[in-house]
Design a protein around this motif. Structure first.
Motif, PDB file in Angstrom:
ATOM      1  N   PRO A 261       0.885  -1.273  -0.029  1.00  0.00           N
ATOM      2  CA  PRO A 261      -0.041  -0.060  -0.004  1.00  0.00           C
ATOM      3  C   PRO A 261       0.838   1.298  -0.007  1.00  0.00           C
ATOM      4  O   PRO A 261       1.963   1.093   0.265  1.00  0.00           O
ATOM      5  CB  PRO A 261      -0.693  -0.155   1.311  1.00  0.00           C
ATOM      6  N   VAL A 262       0.161   2.399  -0.257  1.00  0.00           N
ATOM      7  CA  VAL A 262       1.068   3.674  -0.635  1.00  0.00           C
ATOM      8  C   VAL A 262       1.677   4.066   1.085  1.00  0.00           C
ATOM      9  O   VAL A 262       2.435   4.591   0.961  1.00  0.00           O
ATOM     10  CB  VAL A 262       0.355   4.676  -1.277  1.00  0.00           C
ATOM     11  N   ARG A 263       0.701   3.825   1.939  1.00  0.00           N
ATOM     12  CA  ARG A 263       1.013   4.185   3.323  1.00  0.00           C
ATOM     13  C   ARG A 263       2.414   3.521   3.802  1.00  0.00           C
ATOM     14  O   ARG A 263       3.485   3.859   4.366  1.00  0.00           O
ATOM     15  CB  ARG A 263       0.151   3.916   4.430  1.00  0.00           C
ATOM     16  N   VAL A 264       2.492   2.129   3.287  1.00  0.00           N
ATOM     17  CA  VAL A 264       3.793   1.540   3.574  1.00  0.00           C
ATOM     18  C   VAL A 264       5.095   2.036   2.796  1.00  0.00           C
ATOM     19  O   VAL A 264       6.089   2.152   3.474  1.00  0.00           O
ATOM     20  CB  VAL A 264       3.524  -0.086   3.276  1.00  0.00           C
ATOM     21  N   LEU A 265       4.860   2.454   1.631  1.00  0.00           N
ATOM     22  CA  LEU A 265       5.876   2.802   0.901  1.00  0.00           C
ATOM     23  C   LEU A 265       6.264   4.159   1.586  1.00  0.00           C
ATOM     24  O   LEU A 265       7.413   4.684   1.527  1.00  0.00           O
ATOM     25  CB  LEU A 265       5.311   2.965  -0.481  1.00  0.00           C
ATOM     26  N   ARG A 266       5.451   4.918   1.921  1.00  0.00           N
ATOM     27  CA  ARG A 266       5.530   6.354   2.483  1.00  0.00           C
ATOM     28  C   ARG A 266       6.522   6.095   3.803  1.00  0.00           C
ATOM     29  O   ARG A 266       7.396   6.844   4.195  1.00  0.00           O
ATOM     30  CB  ARG A 266       4.345   7.112   2.788  1.00  0.00           C
ATOM     31  N   LYS A 267       6.243   5.158   4.442  1.00  0.00           N
ATOM     32  CA  LYS A 267       6.887   4.701   5.690  1.00  0.00           C
ATOM     33  C   LYS A 267       8.345   4.446   5.542  1.00  0.00           C
ATOM     34  O   LYS A 267       9.342   4.369   6.391  1.00  0.00           O
ATOM     35  CB  LYS A 267       6.326   3.585   6.502  1.00  0.00           C
ATOM     36  N   LEU A 268       8.387   3.622   4.395  1.00  0.00           N
ATOM     37  CA  LEU A 268       9.884   3.019   4.118  1.00  0.00           C
ATOM     38  C   LEU A 268      10.631   4.195   3.355  1.00  0.00           C
ATOM     39  O   LEU A 268      11.945   3.981   2.955  1.00  0.00           O
ATOM     40  CB  LEU A 268       9.701   1.955   2.935  1.00  0.00           C
ATOM     41  N   ALA A 269      10.284   5.378   3.228  1.00  0.00           N
ATOM     42  CA  ALA A 269      11.030   6.197   2.487  1.00  0.00           C
ATOM     43  C   ALA A 269      12.313   6.748   3.081  1.00  0.00           C
ATOM     44  O   ALA A 269      13.361   6.805   2.465  1.00  0.00           O
ATOM     45  CB  ALA A 269      10.280   7.615   2.172  1.00  0.00           C
ATOM     46  N   TRP A 270      12.044   7.105   4.106  1.00  0.00           N
ATOM     47  CA  TRP A 270      13.500   7.788   4.912  1.00  0.00           C
ATOM     48  C   TRP A 270      14.448   6.630   5.301  1.00  0.00           C
ATOM     49  O   TRP A 270      15.606   6.790   5.068  1.00  0.00           O
ATOM     50  CB  TRP A 270      12.935   8.531   6.364  1.00  0.00           C
TER      51      TRP A 270
END
Length: 415
Positions: free
Chosen positions: A91-100
């Protein structure tokens, strides 16, 4: 005259739903998903076939199997496939958390090329990590990490990007200077150019004001010029590219043979496996100059097919950018689009002589493990965004699986 038949065109024209059906499924909610998956798969298959064809002769000359490079490339594709499938389900929310964390890990991995005993390279570039039984190019992982990070950061700052403090910070110092600077320290100018394209694409899709984008371009050119002028090999390549007369035995040898390969292919090519340039005439025939072998063996038709598949790849990504409601998905897709399609255009421009020899592979087609695996993972990320377009998840869930469709076909055949 049958009134029903004669009325059908008018009915199709009057009914928007039937008109869309008559025009095909280009307006379907899952168009982006299937076009992206299909074009990527075809490019991968073409790449595997051409890697086998272009590498077999030199593999035999080195005392290896004719299938050695092809089997390695197939192994990398099989590693990249589950990564792509896994990424396509996130999901997009997981990819957002993985960014940093992904960007931090990517920079650390890239810095490992400077650790004695770990870093290695060739041709003056220090851009590989080499261990017993393992070697990888960290900058390929850094591309995907940077695309995710830019999407997450720029999406969060979207309402404030009209102010230079938010448009340029932390994007330029953390997303530009640090990752691109570490790549440039390893003398890998080609990858640094691709990272600049990726950065520009993310900022463009985020609607950063143009004056700041001009600042980015000017800063990038200012950073590249000293690296070009200080590198003797790079200056020689550029001078030979610009000059009317070039030493065909040295600086222009590779470009000349690449052009000969393309020219000798004609319309339909010499035939698969019939290349002459791959007989140790064209350096990097299965790598950076594989497009020349495609033109030689498959002709103009083969090269146009490859260009058309990259155009379809770009079409699918642009469609995700236009349709997706989440700004992170749009910005990250824009960055990946500039990375993959931009790198493909640079590679092709080098082969046909529009650019000096830079040394970047053709995505999904050229031989190379790190590049192939990370490109497939990046496509998986865009597939995840395509799956979450409005109506796409419901449309995909409503369609029967491949296994169910196959069983249904078999059942009808037996009946």
């Amino acid at each position: 005259m049958n009134p029903v038949v004669s009325a059908q065109p008018d009915a199709v024209a009057a009914d928007p739903a039937r008109r869309r059906s008559a025009l095909g499924h280009w307006n379907s909610a899952v168009t982006s998903y299937y076009v992206l998956a299909g074009s990527s798969a075809l490019l991968l298959v073409i790449g595997l076939v051409m890697v086998l064809s272009s590498s077999s002769v030199e593999s035999l000359q080195k005392g290896n199997s004719a299938y050695a490079v092809f089997l390695d490339q197939t192994k990398f594709a099989l590693i990249g496939l589950p990564l792509m499938l896994l990424a396509s389900r996130l999901p997009v929310r997981v990819l957002r958390k993985l960014a940093w964390p992904a960007l931090a890990a990517g920079v650390v991995f890239q810095m490992m090329v400077f650790v004695p005993g770990l870093g290695c390279g060739a041709g003056g570039n220090q851009n590989w990590v080499c261990l017993p039984g393992f070697s990888g190019q960290p900058s390929e992982a850094l591309k995907l990490a940077l695309a995710l990070w830019l999407g997450a950061v720029l999406a969060r700052k979207l309402p404030l990007l009209h102010r230079w403090q938010h448009a340029l910070v932390p994007v330029i110092p953390i997303g530009g200077i640090i990752p691109i600077g570490t790549v440039l320290l390893g003398q890998d100018l080609g990858t640094a150019m691709v990272l600049l394209l990726l950065l520009f694409g993310a900022m463009w899709i985020a609607a950063v004001p143009r004056r700041y984008l001009v600042t980015l371009i000017v800063g990038g050119v200012a950073a590249v010029i000293p690296l070009v002028t200080l590198g003797h090999n790079r200056v020689g390549r550029i001078r030979s590219w610009l000059s009317g007369s070039c030493d065909v035995q040295n600086e222009c040898y590779q470009t000349l043979h690449g052009g000969w390969g393309l020219a000798s292919g004609g319309w339909g090519g010499l035939g698969l496996g019939e290349s002459r340039e791959k007989w140790s005439y064209l350096p990097a025939a299965h790598n950076d100059f594989i497009f020349a072998i495609i033109g030689e063996e498959l002709g103009l038709i083969g090269t146009l097919l490859v260009l058309a598949l990259f155009a379809l790849l770009a079409f699918a990504m642009v469609r995700v950018i236009r349709r997706h409601p989440d700004p992170m998905a749009r910005i990250t897709t824009g960055a990946i689009l500039c990375w993959i399609v931009g790198q493909a255009m640079i590679n092709i421009a080098v082969v046909i002589g529009l650019l000096p020899v830079i040394g970047v592979p053709l995505p999904l087609v050229s031989a190379g493990g790190s590049a192939l695996i990370m490109t497939m993972a990046a496509i998986g990320v865009v597939l995840a965004f395509a799956r979450s377009e409005p109506g796409a998840a419901e449309a995909l869930a409503a369609r029967p699986s491949v296994v169910r469709r196959s069983l249904a076909v078999l059942g009808r055949a037996r009946g």
